[in-house]
Write a protein that holds these residues in place. Structure first.
Motif, short mmCIF file in Angstrom:
data_model
loop_
_atom_site.label_atom_id
_atom_site.label_comp_id
_atom_site.label_asym_id
_atom_site.label_seq_id
_atom_site.Cartn_x
_atom_site.Cartn_y
_atom_site.Cartn_z
N VAL A 79 0.92 -1.18 0.11
CA VAL A 79 0.02 -0.04 -0.03
C VAL A 79 0.80 1.23 -0.07
CG1 VAL A 79 -1.69 1.45 1.18
CG2 VAL A 79 -1.71 -1.27 1.33
N ARG A 80 0.57 2.02 -0.89
CA ARG A 80 1.24 3.36 -0.89
C ARG A 80 0.26 4.51 -0.33
NH1 ARG A 80 4.66 0.31 -1.01
NH2 ARG A 80 5.96 -0.32 -2.61
N VAL A 81 0.79 5.31 0.44
CA VAL A 81 0.18 6.32 1.11
C VAL A 81 0.76 7.53 0.44
CG1 VAL A 81 -0.44 7.93 3.05
CG2 VAL A 81 -0.14 5.26 3.12
N VAL A 82 -0.35 8.55 0.04
CA VAL A 82 0.01 9.89 -0.47
C VAL A 82 -0.91 10.89 0.31
CG1 VAL A 82 -0.23 11.49 -2.31
CG2 VAL A 82 0.15 9.14 -2.94
N ILE A 83 -0.06 11.62 1.14
CA ILE A 83 -0.57 12.76 2.02
C ILE A 83 -1.29 13.75 1.41
CG2 ILE A 83 -0.16 14.32 3.92
CD1 ILE A 83 -0.03 11.39 5.05
N LEU A 84 -2.51 14.12 1.58
CA LEU A 84 -3.08 15.47 1.15
C LEU A 84 -3.12 16.56 2.36
CD1 LEU A 84 -6.48 13.78 -0.25
CD2 LEU A 84 -4.42 14.36 -1.64
N THR A 85 -2.57 17.63 1.90
CA THR A 85 -2.17 18.74 2.78
C THR A 85 -2.78 20.05 2.27
OG1 THR A 85 -0.72 19.78 4.26
CG2 THR A 85 -0.01 18.87 2.04
N THR A 86 -3.34 20.95 3.09
CA THR A 86 -3.87 22.04 2.67
C THR A 86 -2.72 23.13 2.25
OG1 THR A 86 -5.78 21.70 4.17
CG2 THR A 86 -5.40 24.11 3.44
N PHE A 87 -1.86 23.07 2.88
CA PHE A 87 -0.57 23.73 2.76
C PHE A 87 0.51 22.81 2.16
CE2 PHE A 87 -3.02 25.75 5.92
CZ PHE A 87 -3.27 27.02 5.51
N GLU A 88 1.07 23.46 1.18
CA GLU A 88 2.59 22.63 0.85
C GLU A 88 3.58 23.02 1.70
OE1 GLU A 88 3.18 20.99 -2.13
OE2 GLU A 88 1.10 21.31 -3.02
N VAL A 89 3.58 23.84 2.59
CA VAL A 89 4.73 23.88 3.85
C VAL A 89 4.14 23.42 5.14
CG1 VAL A 89 6.44 25.28 2.66
CG2 VAL A 89 4.33 26.18 3.61
N ASP A 90 3.30 22.33 5.27
CA ASP A 90 2.72 21.89 6.26
C ASP A 90 3.94 21.04 7.24
OD1 ASP A 90 1.64 19.91 8.06
OD2 ASP A 90 -0.37 20.17 6.74
N ASP A 91 3.91 21.50 8.51
CA ASP A 91 4.66 20.87 9.47
C ASP A 91 4.78 19.46 9.63
OD1 ASP A 91 5.64 23.56 10.09
OD2 ASP A 91 4.57 23.85 11.77
N TYR A 92 3.66 18.82 9.44
CA TYR A 92 3.45 17.48 9.58
C TYR A 92 3.92 16.77 8.29
CZ TYR A 92 0.71 18.53 13.38
OH TYR A 92 0.11 18.80 14.52
N VAL A 93 4.25 17.27 7.17
CA VAL A 93 4.65 16.44 5.72
C VAL A 93 6.07 15.53 5.97
CG1 VAL A 93 5.44 16.86 3.73
CG2 VAL A 93 3.50 18.02 4.30
N VAL A 94 7.01 16.36 6.68
CA VAL A 94 8.12 15.60 6.99
C VAL A 94 8.06 14.26 7.81
CG1 VAL A 94 9.09 16.81 8.67
CG2 VAL A 94 10.79 15.77 7.26
N GLY A 95 7.12 14.45 9.02
CA GLY A 95 6.94 13.24 9.90
C GLY A 95 6.00 12.26 8.92
N ALA A 96 5.46 12.78 7.94
CA ALA A 96 4.58 11.73 7.25
C ALA A 96 5.54 10.89 6.43
CB ALA A 96 3.47 12.50 6.44
#
Length: 226
Positions: A79-96
């Motif tokens: 399974v591959r997960v693609v994170i959807l975020t409101t902001f491209e510079v979301d603090d949680y992105v690197v954690g994801a």
């Protein structure tokens, strides 16, 4: 082969829009919808999803925790997960990405970008968002303390790589495709693919996005400030 897509977002209207878009494509279909992370993990297993479009901020189990659960489950290794975020510079992105996500995509992206992201993720190729760049990922990884989030075990496992595999890993971290790497190193694309696959196996990476994270976290590649 039809790509089985799972939608995980707490906004029903947004899920409906994604469903219409995905189901309009002949090579993909929506196999389920979840409004929170725990449900997404369960449905990913039950519906045999290939790609999960995961909102990172949801009530209950959020997208970050759900991504970590999916990545840690051997049954869901495909399974591959693609994170959807409101902001491209979301603090949680690197954690994801560290949790095992294959990449991320801004909710403001064009429909064609979303569909392309699903196909890229399903193939296991690099997905750092059609809008975001490798430089953005580098800046995320450069945030905070120099040792924050680093994995010494991963750094040590780089010793298992051959010189050529290290060279290829550096190029992957630079955002280059197999064809681009082949041209740079003057080898065939098939040879590059073999080196990438071997590096992934030795480093325990699920896909190329994780290889990029490992390359930075291990210190093989240093973030640039530009």
């Amino acid at each position: 082969m039809t790509i089985r897509v799972l939608l995980a977002d707490d906004q029903a209207l947004l899920r409906s829009a994604f469903r219409v878009l995905v189901d309009s494509e002949p090579d993909m279909e929506v196999v389920g919808e979840a409004s929170e992370g725990a449900e997404a993990v369960r449905l990913a297993r039950e519906r045999r999803a290939d790609v999960v479009l995961m909102d990172i901020r949801m009530p209950g189990t959020d997208g970050l925790a759900a991504t970590r659960l999916i990545s840690a489950d051997p049954v869901l290794a495909h399974v591959r997960v693609v994170i959807l975020t409101t902001f491209e510079v979301d603090d949680y992105v690197v954690g994801a990405l560290r949790a095992g996500a294959s990449g991320f995509l801004g909710k403001g992206s064009e429909p064609e970008e979303l569909l392309s992201a699903i196909r890229i993720a399903a193939q296991g190729d690099a997905l750092l968002s059609p809008v975001a760049t490798k430089g953005l990922i580098a800046r995320f990884l450069a945030q905070g303390d120099a040792d924050d989030g680093r994995d010494p075990a991963r750094a040590g496992r780089l010793a298992a790589l051959t010189v050529r595999e290290r060279e290829v890993l550096v190029q992957v971290a630079g955002g280059h495709s197999n064809d681009g790497i082949a041209e740079r190193l003057q080898v065939s694309p098939l040879t590059v693919k073999t080196h990438v696959n071997r590096a992934m196996a030795k480093l325990g990476a699920r896909d190329r996005a994780q290889l990029v994270v490992i390359a930075y976290e291990s210190g093989l590649v240093r973030p640039r400030a530009d």
